[in-house]
Design a protein around this motif. Sequence first.
Motif, PDB file in Angstrom:
ATOM      1  N   LEU A   1       0.762  -1.378  -0.118  1.00  0.00           N
ATOM      2  CA  LEU A   1      -0.146   0.010  -0.025  1.00  0.00           C
ATOM      3  C   LEU A   1       0.856   1.356  -0.092  1.00  0.00           C
ATOM      4  O   LEU A   1       0.615   2.193  -0.459  1.00  0.00           O
ATOM      5  N   VAL A   2       1.957   1.225   0.847  1.00  0.00           N
ATOM      6  CA  VAL A   2       2.948   2.408   0.752  1.00  0.00           C
ATOM      7  C   VAL A   2       3.395   2.722  -0.661  1.00  0.00           C
ATOM      8  O   VAL A   2       3.392   3.831  -1.004  1.00  0.00           O
ATOM      9  N   GLY A   3       3.795   1.560  -1.416  1.00  0.00           N
ATOM     10  CA  GLY A   3       4.352   1.832  -2.738  1.00  0.00           C
ATOM     11  C   GLY A   3       3.243   2.338  -3.700  1.00  0.00           C
ATOM     12  O   GLY A   3       3.267   3.306  -4.368  1.00  0.00           O
TER      13      GLY A   3
ATOM     14  N   PHE B   1      10.678  -3.801   4.561  1.00  0.00           N
ATOM     15  CA  PHE B   1      11.070  -2.688   3.802  1.00  0.00           C
ATOM     16  C   PHE B   1       9.997  -2.301   2.938  1.00  0.00           C
ATOM     17  O   PHE B   1       9.623  -3.137   1.930  1.00  0.00           O
ATOM     18  N   PRO B   2       9.572  -1.170   3.176  1.00  0.00           N
ATOM     19  CA  PRO B   2       8.554  -0.706   1.855  1.00  0.00           C
ATOM     20  C   PRO B   2       9.251  -0.865   0.502  1.00  0.00           C
ATOM     21  O   PRO B   2      10.279  -0.246   0.367  1.00  0.00           O
ATOM     22  N   ALA B   3       8.783  -1.730  -0.193  1.00  0.00           N
ATOM     23  CA  ALA B   3       9.580  -2.266  -1.586  1.00  0.00           C
ATOM     24  C   ALA B   3      10.056  -1.219  -2.337  1.00  0.00           C
ATOM     25  O   ALA B   3      11.065  -0.887  -3.280  1.00  0.00           O
TER      26      ALA B   3
ATOM     27  N   LEU C   1      14.087   2.463  -5.234  1.00  0.00           N
ATOM     28  CA  LEU C   1      14.714   3.678  -5.553  1.00  0.00           C
ATOM     29  C   LEU C   1      15.941   3.904  -4.908  1.00  0.00           C
ATOM     30  O   LEU C   1      16.704   4.482  -5.740  1.00  0.00           O
ATOM     31  N   LEU C   2      16.134   3.728  -3.641  1.00  0.00           N
ATOM     32  CA  LEU C   2      17.320   3.745  -3.253  1.00  0.00           C
ATOM     33  C   LEU C   2      18.449   3.009  -3.972  1.00  0.00           C
ATOM     34  O   LEU C   2      19.539   3.636  -4.470  1.00  0.00           O
ATOM     35  N   ILE C   3      18.189   1.855  -4.070  1.00  0.00           N
ATOM     36  CA  ILE C   3      19.154   0.892  -4.847  1.00  0.00           C
ATOM     37  C   ILE C   3      19.601   1.419  -6.085  1.00  0.00           C
ATOM     38  O   ILE C   3      20.794   1.637  -6.468  1.00  0.00           O
ATOM     39  N   VAL C   4      18.448   1.962  -6.895  1.00  0.00           N
ATOM     40  CA  VAL C   4      18.828   2.495  -8.358  1.00  0.00           C
ATOM     41  C   VAL C   4      19.719   3.913  -8.229  1.00  0.00           C
ATOM     42  O   VAL C   4      20.451   3.988  -9.124  1.00  0.00           O
ATOM     43  N   GLN C   5      19.345   4.617  -7.159  1.00  0.00           N
ATOM     44  CA  GLN C   5      20.115   5.671  -7.251  1.00  0.00           C
ATOM     45  C   GLN C   5      21.418   5.372  -6.939  1.00  0.00           C
ATOM     46  O   GLN C   5      22.430   5.888  -7.499  1.00  0.00           O
ATOM     47  N   ARG C   6      21.637   4.535  -5.958  1.00  0.00           N
ATOM     48  CA  ARG C   6      22.980   4.226  -5.618  1.00  0.00           C
ATOM     49  C   ARG C   6      23.822   3.555  -6.706  1.00  0.00           C
ATOM     50  O   ARG C   6      24.918   4.042  -7.178  1.00  0.00           O
TER      51      ARG C   6
ATOM     52  N   LEU D   1      13.509  -7.884  -4.410  1.00  0.00           N
ATOM     53  CA  LEU D   1      12.305  -7.764  -3.732  1.00  0.00           C
ATOM     54  C   LEU D   1      11.659  -8.955  -3.997  1.00  0.00           C
ATOM     55  O   LEU D   1      10.613  -9.341  -3.098  1.00  0.00           O
ATOM     56  N   ALA D   2      12.038  -9.900  -5.017  1.00  0.00           N
ATOM     57  CA  ALA D   2      10.909 -11.436  -5.081  1.00  0.00           C
ATOM     58  C   ALA D   2      11.814 -12.014  -3.914  1.00  0.00           C
ATOM     59  O   ALA D   2      10.820 -13.122  -3.880  1.00  0.00           O
ATOM     60  N   ILE D   3      12.826 -12.197  -3.680  1.00  0.00           N
ATOM     61  CA  ILE D   3      13.434 -13.108  -2.545  1.00  0.00           C
ATOM     62  C   ILE D   3      12.456 -13.324  -1.464  1.00  0.00           C
ATOM     63  O   ILE D   3      12.018 -14.689  -1.142  1.00  0.00           O
ATOM     64  N   ALA D   4      12.192 -12.492  -0.679  1.00  0.00           N
ATOM     65  CA  ALA D   4      11.441 -12.819   0.573  1.00  0.00           C
ATOM     66  C   ALA D   4      10.128 -13.457   0.249  1.00  0.00           C
ATOM     67  O   ALA D   4       9.831 -14.473   0.946  1.00  0.00           O
TER      68      ALA D   4
END
Lengths: 319, 312, 599
Positions: free
Chosen positions: A251-253, B142-144, B149-154, B182-185
């Motif tokens: 939902l956050v996304g 972690f909000p996906a 976004l963070l990883i892509v920026q890094r 993101l798919a792992i978990a």
Amino acid sequence: MRYALQRLGQFAIVFVVVTFIVLVATRIGSEDPVRDLAGGIASESVLAQVEADYPYLDKPLVVQYGYWLTDFVRGDLGRSYALSQSAVEMFQQRLPATFFIGFWAIVLGLAIAVPLGVYSAYRRDGWFDRITSQVSFGLISFPPLVIAIFLMYLIAVRFSFFPVDSDYVAPWDSPIRHFQNFFLPSLALGLGLAAVWSRLLRADMILTLQSDFVMLARAKGMSPRRVLWGHALRASILSLVTSVALQMSGLVGGAVVVEQLFALPGVGDRLVFAIQSNDVLTLQAITAVLVGIVVLVNLGVDLLYGIIDPRIRAARAMR
Amino acid sequence: MTLTDTPSDTVDRPVSSEVPPAAKRQRGRPSWGLWIGVVWLVTLTFMAVFADQLPFIRSTSRVKGAGNFAFGPGAEFWFGSDQLGRDVFARCIYGAQISLRIAVFSILTGLLVGGSLGLAAGYFRGWVDRLVSTVIDVLLAFPALIIALLIVQRTDSLQVSYPDTFGWLSRTWAITFVLALLAIAPLARIVRAQTMSLREREFVLAARSLGASNRRILVREILPNLVPAMTSVLFIGVAVLLVAEGALAFLGYSVKSPTPTWGLLVSESRQRIAEAWWATIMPCVMMFMTVLSFNLIGDRLARRFDIREATL
Amino acid sequence: MSGGAMARLSHTGRRRSATKVVGLIIGAGLIAAACGSKSEDVTTTTAAAPETTAAAETTTTTIAPATTAAPPEVEPVYGGRLVVAGEAEVANPWTPESMQCDSYCQMRARTFYDPLVVTNEDLEPVGFLLESFTPNEDFTVWTLQVREGVTFHDGTPLDAETVAFNLRTAGKGILLAGALRDVAKGPDGEFLVTATGPMTVEVQMGLDGDPSQPRPWPTFPYFLSGQWGLMASKQWLEAVKAGTANSVDAVGTGPFIVDSYAPGDKLVVKRNENYWLTAENGDQLPYLDEIEFRVIVDSQTRGQALKAGDVDLIATSDPNVIKEFDGDENFNLSDQNRFGETSYLLIHLAKEGPLQDQSVRCALGQAIDKLDAIEVLSSGYVDPANGPFSPGQEGYLDDNGSLPYDPDAAAAAIEAYEAANGPITINYSTTPTATNLATAQYIQEVWGAVGVDVNIDQIEQSTLITNALTGAENFEVFLWRNHAGLGVDNQNFWWNSKSILPGFALNFGRLADPVIDELLFEARGESDADVRRGYAEDINRRFAEQCWILPLSFTKWGVISSPKVQNLGRSPQTSGEGFLRDGQGFPGQVWMHAVFVDG
């Protein structure tokens, strides 16, 4: 009780790990940490202010995290120097909008899903069930982004009742204007949720309806409606509640995308801006708060399990 | 929507694992739905693979005179032309190449890593399970979108600052990495639940009583029984990742233009939708149909193989 | 008016944002054909004596007063609320020293701040908070006479001490300091701006700040009409510095007072009951009760919001949006494209690489068919540009010697370079808005056609500007929109090599051309308009010859409002004669003093 504390501990660990990773990701390899925190082109006085507020930026990241965590717990969530605003103030201005998007999305989702799911389960394989299945399947395949775009351009642009540039209006200030501004964004997210949940509920209800206690109730002569809504639904609530909790993260996304599209001044919108402009402190604050909320909701649901289902309580007590 | 909310109609109950046989035979929808999905995917894959050879798929470069959305859908341009005068249909097909490649690659990687974790956790239980579960919890907390976004920026700044070591780290790779992460978990969770239930089955107990090693049991007994279930998850996973890529592209964090991905196509012309609806709607339709097809197939497989997902 | 020097528009410290520069590339063939007389008119009038600028007004089509020339049919009414939408939020709000003030920031800030100087319709500087400004014989010292009877929102009076304090403090801000290089500084580093009486301030000029080298600066007053000239309460500024007041609670002398501010969302200002300016008919200004300023980054969304009635007034430079309202009876459109900005590709000239080679730069310029690009990106709505000066500006030339579209020549030049130096890859930065992205892709393709690989970086606007200011690693080329105003002296700090400091440069491109430096130096000290224009034209030719920038088109700004918005462009001058000029070098800006809503 012991279980509750155990879970609380686990979630605390999760919170710490996540916020630590975010701190590392944003501050690692920074050549000029003071300037990074000040953001953009900062004047001398702003840089001086940052130095005064954060004198430990040359220390190792673990130490910096320690300071950050203590500040956070004490209520100092940081500050955006570029926008001259404290994070707390930003949350005060923006969190209600995001909250209401999520809240109404969930409410709409449930309001649509529960009757649909229950009735589909009841009249299994009937025409209602089949149509609902098709439609909800289709809806699941519709990304919230696309639904939002459709809603925006088919409705908001055509009917001036719904604004193109949304605003936050508290429901107690003006219910109508609140509805105008929040209906479409919440619907965009809520439809997807409704689709998922109606199918979930349907599946669960079908199983419940075949179990012994339902058959007993019917045998006792209880009306189908009472059986459905009073007994069977209650037993199936569990998976629905779990799903609500699991959906929080997603939902956050969804809220971020919807806020961007409908120009709603929420936390998601600010988050994207913070990432793009590398506003380190705001980023950390927003992530921490969002993760905290998600984690707390999950914890709450977990504990709720114990309350709702006595079998689970017993199972836990035996661990 | 997450991977744990499969459209599947079968749901694991908290305590009882006994499911009345009647429930398994769901006849919720006619099988033509499945055929739509298969036909669509096959056609799409064919066109995507042979895009360069097929005569009716132009290149994605500008066509003079078609600029500023000059053409709507019609004989000349099947899906119309976009701002720069490019063929929207062609871009959709080439976009399929990229989007699908990313989604499939990511889900496979995610399954490899997440599946191994879930397998270990579900089979060995004990501290392994607790450790893996905590890792999964962290990843899920972690909000996906933020992570993405963070990883892509890094990775962007890595690529710029250290072009010698990280020059290859284009957005395509970064996105694949992020989506896989993101798919792992969720995948780990599903595999863990499946493994846990398989573990208690008779054939595993039999193998164990015969003195088979853990490794043998895992490889010979459990893994083969996991595969059919995982196929279903794979299909649904691709659908989810396609949607995720769309959201990232909307925010500008997906593959760099002009490389077309569906997400990019949708967000590129979004602002002009009032005058040139085709440039946005057509890619939307493509994305929808593809996601729907994957969901249909995945769901059919799920019902066939009776997936169990963890609800606790 | 007491300015003495020729009335040429100049501005200072104005920040331009790269956002909306999209569809402005090239391709004005259609427009030129349709209104070919337009450019000719303008060149003839600028070639003549400056007095004919009034004549230019009647032959060109722009500026709010021209389109709403008839006196208002409706009597001004007090009260009412206006909702305005603009393109970007400001960073470091709202002290004049720190705020990175782009067009929308100027629009908002001028509701609660007043500047010392404004320009009138004839583009001459006139006092606003100043009664008058007088130079000495050789323009090396300017004496400013502060207006009596003006108070700040916190009750403190406007006096010489406050003015001097403001000028000294704001002038040190990193963004403004570059523009004020030639204001003398004392041995302690402070500007030699001193209060010589209760209402008089003296400003001393010195070459590069050195008071022992007095510098004639005839056009100096223009710099008082920009960000530097915005006056804030000294008491408040000191409190902000001490940490007891918030920098977003701006305290100025303006017609409105800051009521609430949610960054990225909205700014609300309310009427200042004790505003010092009255209308010609004696009405106490302003008329409006309240203005709400919203930020809508998407230009299309902004247009839709206006259409839907969510907002009442918007300003945009996106030709595709302006086009939608052009000819629409239900809305009022006023163009602000005279003495306007140029959209061009700005190149980082100090970065080691192929862009430091003139043949490469010129080849890249020749690879772009401006007419085609404008056609593709905005259906030909704007005019192609040949240099940094737009029609009407000092230095504009119809033909400045720039090279024509010639992809073959371009390819050949690139090939020659690559044979000797290896393949060329260029980083092109753009904001993520749809039109800018489309432009980026267009450029990528045409440059690819001549053998240059382009990598597109999508970067958020304020980060993009920060990259340019600091000379970040990935900053090589981006689309920029700048250089409005009338006089070439206004552009001095954008092109002067002295504006380049280590790690920071307002001269984004890090242009260090001794020829241009010299011409700028001469132009600043020249009081004869014709001679000055000659210098400007030489600068124009030099830009074209060296291809320091790649001009694409002349920016069109449109201010579009719903019909209930009245009296745009009729905010009065202090003299009672004439009006404040909207968009005076800040295209997209509108004065709100006399605006009222009807209905």
